[in-house]
Scaffold this motif. Structure first.
Motif, mmCIF file in Angstrom:
data_model
loop_
_atom_site.group_PDB
_atom_site.id
_atom_site.type_symbol
_atom_site.label_atom_id
_atom_site.label_comp_id
_atom_site.label_asym_id
_atom_site.label_seq_id
_atom_site.Cartn_x
_atom_site.Cartn_y
_atom_site.Cartn_z
ATOM 1 N N LYS A 118 36.234 21.218 42.844
ATOM 2 C CA LYS A 118 36.732 20.783 44.154
ATOM 3 C C LYS A 118 37.758 21.764 44.707
ATOM 4 C CE LYS A 118 35.925 15.798 43.797
ATOM 5 N NZ LYS A 118 36.526 14.444 43.808
ATOM 6 N N HIS A 119 38.557 22.362 43.823
ATOM 7 C CA HIS A 119 39.539 23.357 44.249
ATOM 8 C C HIS A 119 38.902 24.706 44.564
ATOM 9 C CE1 HIS A 119 43.399 21.302 43.588
ATOM 10 N NE2 HIS A 119 42.840 20.732 42.519
ATOM 11 N N LEU A 120 37.989 25.148 43.713
ATOM 12 C CA LEU A 120 37.476 26.514 43.800
ATOM 13 C C LEU A 120 36.189 26.647 44.599
ATOM 14 C CD1 LEU A 120 38.109 27.789 40.149
ATOM 15 C CD2 LEU A 120 39.615 27.931 42.149
ATOM 16 N N SER A 170 31.694 28.939 32.921
ATOM 17 C CA SER A 170 31.767 30.400 33.001
ATOM 18 C C SER A 170 31.967 30.862 34.439
ATOM 19 C CB SER A 170 30.492 31.024 32.423
ATOM 20 O OG SER A 170 30.382 30.753 31.041
ATOM 21 N N LYS A 171 31.273 30.219 35.385
ATOM 22 C CA LYS A 171 31.445 30.546 36.806
ATOM 23 C C LYS A 171 32.868 30.243 37.254
ATOM 24 C CE LYS A 171 27.116 31.524 38.282
ATOM 25 N NZ LYS A 171 26.711 32.722 39.046
ATOM 26 N N GLU A 178 39.491 35.664 39.542
ATOM 27 C CA GLU A 178 39.481 36.356 40.834
ATOM 28 C C GLU A 178 40.610 35.869 41.738
ATOM 29 O OE1 GLU A 178 36.592 36.219 44.713
ATOM 30 O OE2 GLU A 178 35.613 36.392 42.760
ATOM 31 N N LYS A 179 40.825 34.548 41.769
ATOM 32 C CA LYS A 179 41.813 33.975 42.689
ATOM 33 C C LYS A 179 43.226 33.966 42.117
ATOM 34 C CE LYS A 179 38.609 31.135 45.338
ATOM 35 N NZ LYS A 179 38.414 29.856 46.059
ATOM 36 N N ASP A 182 46.779 36.809 37.711
ATOM 37 C CA ASP A 182 47.926 36.902 36.810
ATOM 38 C C ASP A 182 48.049 35.707 35.870
ATOM 39 O OD1 ASP A 182 48.653 39.300 38.016
ATOM 40 O OD2 ASP A 182 49.855 38.284 39.544
ATOM 41 N N ARG A 183 47.088 34.790 35.931
ATOM 42 C CA ARG A 183 47.172 33.576 35.129
ATOM 43 C C ARG A 183 46.075 33.530 34.070
ATOM 44 N NH1 ARG A 183 49.595 29.095 37.167
ATOM 45 N NH2 ARG A 183 49.257 28.382 35.027
ATOM 46 N N ASN A 184 46.385 32.922 32.936
ATOM 47 C CA ASN A 184 45.348 32.606 31.959
ATOM 48 C C ASN A 184 44.386 31.617 32.605
ATOM 49 O OD1 ASN A 184 44.181 30.685 29.917
ATOM 50 N ND2 ASN A 184 45.055 32.161 28.505
ATOM 51 N N PRO A 185 43.086 31.920 32.688
ATOM 52 C CA PRO A 185 42.175 31.059 33.451
ATOM 53 C C PRO A 185 42.067 29.634 32.905
ATOM 54 C CG PRO A 185 40.957 32.710 32.207
ATOM 55 C CD PRO A 185 42.393 33.104 32.145
ATOM 56 N N MET A 186 42.116 29.470 31.585
ATOM 57 C CA MET A 186 42.010 28.125 31.028
ATOM 58 C C MET A 186 43.251 27.298 31.364
ATOM 59 S SD MET A 186 39.017 28.399 29.866
ATOM 60 C CE MET A 186 38.782 26.828 29.035
ATOM 61 N N LEU A 187 44.419 27.929 31.270
ATOM 62 C CA LEU A 187 45.652 27.212 31.615
ATOM 63 C C LEU A 187 45.703 26.892 33.109
ATOM 64 C CD1 LEU A 187 48.306 29.105 29.443
ATOM 65 C CD2 LEU A 187 47.133 26.945 28.950
ATOM 66 N N LYS A 188 45.189 27.803 33.928
ATOM 67 C CA LYS A 188 45.171 27.549 35.372
ATOM 68 C C LYS A 188 44.211 26.410 35.697
ATOM 69 C CE LYS A 188 46.166 27.978 39.671
ATOM 70 N NZ LYS A 188 47.501 27.601 40.167
#
Length: 247
Positions: A118-120, A170-171, A178-179, A182-188
């Motif tokens: 919903k966010h991405l 994965s997507k 990409e967005k 600077d953040r760890n993707p799992m934590l974000k």
């Protein structure tokens, strides 16, 4: 090292009294090694016809099976139940609610791929797993993925849905990188799971299609009535509260 537990359940129905009759899961470690769980389980409740029509699980298929709390998946889940690991589902409140009925108390970090989508992926008309399966062309890669783990692809089947969710994840990881580089993707994604979404336009009711900001000027009484009397999801509650704050 963190492990990622992707899971899905099939149930006797979708009401308060209903229980789990199938669980599918993939436990992925940081090196990418995958352990697959695909288990039917018994319950004292009858399977509702409406549920059978969706997932195709009939009473004879679960006869003599162990209950959910005795499945290999549940035993593994309990062993991994700490704040170093991630539990991942599409529409987590439903699946977590079902596990809580079995006595499960989560200590895991939570990612809901529905909330993250919903966010991405705001431009996708639907965020349902099967819609995104086709909208994002995940189906083009699913057979090769299924062959790796000897999984049969079937919609509304727990392990089949987990396979699609793994491809969706994965997507979402790629979009998160990409967005938020600077953040760890799992934590974000864990953060996005907890973050309400500001809705601008009504998708239902007598003001369907109208902007909330316009309706609050012309019919604030209805907005207040909705907030106090309707069973709204977290995003709509958040959006109405924000609109009321600005009045």
């Amino acid at each position: 090292m963190a492990k990622y537990i992707l899971f899905d359940t099939e149930t006797t129905g979708n009401k308060e009294e209903d229980r789990i009759i199938q669980v599918g899961a993939m436990v992925v470690d940081e090196k990418g090694a995958v352990t697959v769980f695909d288990e039917l389980c018994s319950t004292v409740l009858p399977i509702k016809i409406e549920a059978m029509a969706v997932h195709g699980i009939t009473p004879d298929l679960i006869e003599g099976k162990a209950p959910f709390v005795e499945t290999d998946f549940y035993k593994t889940l309990q062993a991994l139940n700490n704040d170093e690991n991630f539990l991942i589902a599409h529409n987590m409140p439903f699946d977590m609610g079902m596990m809580q009925k079995e006595g499960f108390v989560s200590k895991l970090r939570i990612i809901d791929t529905l909330r993250v989508a919903k966010h991405l992926l705001p431009d996708q008309k639907s965020k349902s797993l099967q819609y995104l399966r086709y909208a994002l062309e995940l189906y083009k890669d699913e057979q090769a993925e299924a062959n790796k783990y000897n999984i049969t692809i079937k919609a509304h089947d727990a392990i089949g849905d987990v396979l699609v969710m793994k491809l969706l994840l994965s997507k979402l990881v790629a979009l998160t990188k990409e967005k938020f580089p600077d953040r760890n993707p799992m934590l974000k994604m864990e953060e996005l799971t907890k973050t309400p979404i500001l809705i601008e336009t009504f998708a239902f009711g007598k003001h369907k299609g109208k902007k909330i900001s316009d309706v609050i000027q012309s019919d604030i009484g209805y907005i207040k009535w909705m907030r106090e009397n309707m069973d709204l999801d977290v995003d709509m509650k958040y959006s109405l509260d924000k609109a009321l704050e600005r009045v």
